[in-house]
Design a protein around this motif. Structure first.
Motif, PDB file in Angstrom:
ATOM      1  N   GLN A   5     -17.555  -4.104  18.509  1.00 45.17           N
ATOM      2  CA  GLN A   5     -18.008  -2.871  17.870  1.00 45.17           C
ATOM      3  C   GLN A   5     -16.818  -2.088  17.336  1.00 45.17           C
ATOM      4  O   GLN A   5     -16.862  -1.540  16.225  1.00 45.17           O
ATOM      5  N   ALA A   6     -15.732  -2.052  18.105  1.00 40.74           N
ATOM      6  CA  ALA A   6     -14.526  -1.342  17.679  1.00 40.74           C
ATOM      7  C   ALA A   6     -13.941  -1.971  16.417  1.00 40.74           C
ATOM      8  O   ALA A   6     -13.460  -1.267  15.524  1.00 40.74           O
ATOM      9  N   ILE A   7     -13.994  -3.307  16.328  1.00 45.58           N
ATOM     10  CA  ILE A   7     -13.464  -4.000  15.149  1.00 45.58           C
ATOM     11  C   ILE A   7     -14.281  -3.650  13.907  1.00 45.58           C
ATOM     12  O   ILE A   7     -13.726  -3.393  12.830  1.00 45.58           O
ATOM     13  N   VAL A   8     -15.609  -3.625  14.055  1.00 44.99           N
ATOM     14  CA  VAL A   8     -16.477  -3.275  12.927  1.00 44.99           C
ATOM     15  C   VAL A   8     -16.197  -1.847  12.462  1.00 44.99           C
ATOM     16  O   VAL A   8     -16.067  -1.574  11.258  1.00 44.99           O
ATOM     17  N   LEU A   9     -16.073  -0.916  13.407  1.00 43.55           N
ATOM     18  CA  LEU A   9     -15.786   0.478  13.066  1.00 43.55           C
ATOM     19  C   LEU A   9     -14.435   0.610  12.378  1.00 43.55           C
ATOM     20  O   LEU A   9     -14.274   1.379  11.427  1.00 43.55           O
ATOM     21  N   LEU A  10     -13.458  -0.156  12.882  1.00 46.08           N
ATOM     22  CA  LEU A  10     -12.124  -0.109  12.291  1.00 46.08           C
ATOM     23  C   LEU A  10     -12.147  -0.633  10.858  1.00 46.08           C
ATOM     24  O   LEU A  10     -11.481  -0.081   9.970  1.00 46.08           O
ATOM     25  N   PHE A  11     -12.906  -1.683  10.620  1.00 51.43           N
ATOM     26  CA  PHE A  11     -13.013  -2.258   9.275  1.00 51.43           C
ATOM     27  C   PHE A  11     -13.648  -1.260   8.309  1.00 51.43           C
ATOM     28  O   PHE A  11     -13.192  -1.090   7.173  1.00 51.43           O
ATOM     29  N   ILE A  12     -14.711  -0.586   8.760  1.00 49.45           N
ATOM     30  CA  ILE A  12     -15.361   0.434   7.921  1.00 49.45           C
ATOM     31  C   ILE A  12     -14.383   1.566   7.619  1.00 49.45           C
ATOM     32  O   ILE A  12     -14.322   2.077   6.495  1.00 49.45           O
ATOM     33  N   ALA A  13     -13.598   1.951   8.621  1.00 50.80           N
ATOM     34  CA  ALA A  13     -12.620   3.026   8.438  1.00 50.80           C
ATOM     35  C   ALA A  13     -11.583   2.654   7.382  1.00 50.80           C
ATOM     36  O   ALA A  13     -11.222   3.474   6.531  1.00 50.80           O
ATOM     37  N   MET A  14     -11.112   1.410   7.420  1.00 50.46           N
ATOM     38  CA  MET A  14     -10.100   0.982   6.456  1.00 50.46           C
ATOM     39  C   MET A  14     -10.663   0.953   5.037  1.00 50.46           C
ATOM     40  O   MET A  14      -9.983   1.337   4.079  1.00 50.46           O
ATOM     41  N   ILE A  15     -11.907   0.494   4.887  1.00 51.03           N
ATOM     42  CA  ILE A  15     -12.541   0.485   3.570  1.00 51.03           C
ATOM     43  C   ILE A  15     -12.684   1.912   3.041  1.00 51.03           C
ATOM     44  O   ILE A  15     -12.430   2.199   1.865  1.00 51.03           O
ATOM     45  N   SER A  16     -13.077   2.827   3.929  1.00 47.88           N
ATOM     46  CA  SER A  16     -13.251   4.222   3.535  1.00 47.88           C
ATOM     47  C   SER A  16     -11.936   4.823   3.064  1.00 47.88           C
ATOM     48  O   SER A  16     -11.883   5.510   2.027  1.00 47.88           O
ATOM     49  N   ILE A  17     -10.859   4.572   3.803  1.00 47.77           N
ATOM     50  CA  ILE A  17      -9.556   5.132   3.435  1.00 47.77           C
ATOM     51  C   ILE A  17      -9.082   4.587   2.097  1.00 47.77           C
ATOM     52  O   ILE A  17      -8.613   5.331   1.226  1.00 47.77           O
ATOM     53  N   GLN A  18      -9.201   3.281   1.907  1.00 54.82           N
ATOM     54  CA  GLN A  18      -8.696   2.676   0.673  1.00 54.82           C
ATOM     55  C   GLN A  18      -9.536   3.058  -0.542  1.00 54.82           C
ATOM     56  O   GLN A  18      -9.000   3.218  -1.640  1.00 54.82           O
TER      57      GLN A  18
END
Length: 298
Positions: free
Chosen positions: A11-24
């Protein structure tokens, strides 16, 4: 299909991936504002609006401020201010791909520091190789702004502090930690912004909308998700998985800005993704083996 609720690491990995997409995805919006407003003004407004949005959503007034560990909050907030401000200053002078590559030295250093097992060094090594391949050497043949490089490296150092500080207990929830940290980060940048001159046009409704969207995409959403992820990831796995950041930046440039990638950069993306997947699988197996090992205690 794995149940994310029963697998906090995944779950943490999925959240982290969404966060990176949002930032970029917010990068293009931020760069479009550089021609109209000072860079640090954009960064300060981003943190101010983000903290206000989170304060309302997570009801900051319900926090027991006597329980807050302000040293942890302060270090987190200072890291946020430095990471945001210095990175924006760097991309004002450097191409986005080069700035992100220099900045990533920070989280990569954290991953190397926490590497212990053989496979840890394999995945971190793959991430390093990917970053080297990702570096656009054809652009590097031109003279790079040394001040821009210093800004990017400084942003990377703050990124490393952000990873470490985000894992320290703050006495409050992760969401409240992000909210208070952003407010402190804003307090660090706002005096510089006011001294250098903040245009009054920022508060015009047509411009304020852009800053609100930037605050959500670049700070409020991703940092909240990252705080949750940090609670369920080791510093090693977080630092290695963040190697996806420059890869996502390259994809964003290709998709949204029409930036063409070299064949070495496509190879870099594959290498970095393999490193992130390998790190994730290795740590997940290590956790499963540890939980399966019977305890010797009575």
């Amino acid at each position: 299909m794995p149940n994310l609720k029963s697998a906090p690491h995944l779950q943490a990995i999925v959240l982290l991936f969404i966060a990176m997409i949002s930032i970029q995805s917010s990068g293009a919006l931020a760069k479009s504002l550089f021609d109209q407003f000072p860079v640090l003004t954009i960064s300060a407004m981003r943190l101010l609006l983000s903290s206000l949005i989170l304060a309302v959503i997570f009801k900051i007034w319900q926090v027991n401020f006597k329980q807050v560990k302000w040293s942890a909050i302060a270090s987190y907030g200072i890291a946020l201010a430095g990471m945001n401000g210095l990175f924006y200053l760097s991309i004002e002078r450097l191409p986005l791909g080069i700035a992100v590559s220099f900045e990533f030295i920070g989280p990569l250093s954290v991953a190397l520091f926490h590497a212990r097992q053989k496979f840890d060094f394999v995945w971190v090594g793959l991430a390093i190789l990917g970053l080297i391949l990702l570096f656009p050497f054809d652009q590097a043949a031109q003279s790079l702004d040394p001040i821009g490089i210093v800004f990017a490296l400084g942003a990377g150092a703050c990124w490393a502090l952000y990873i470490v500080a985000g894992q320290r207990p703050s006495g409050v929830s992760g969401n409240h930690t992000v909210c208070l940290g952003m407010f402190i980060g804003m307090l660090c940048l706002m005096p510089i912004t006011l001294f250098s001159g903040m245009p009054s046009t920022i508060f015009e409704p047509s411009n304020l909308v852009y800053f609100i969207v930037l605050a959500i995409l670049a700070s409020a959403l991703p940092f909240s998700l990252e705080m949750v992820a940090l609670r369920n990831l080791t510093a090693l796995s977080f630092g290695t998985l963040m190697s996806l950041e420059p890869a996502i930046a390259a994809f964003s440039g290709f998709i949204f800005l029409g930036e063409q990638l070299l064949w070495t950069q496509w190879l870099a993306l594959i290498t970095i993704i393999c490193a992130s997947i390998g790190c994730t699988v290795t740590i997940q197996k290590a956790r499963q083996n540890k939980s399966a090992t019977p305890s010797n205690s009575p």
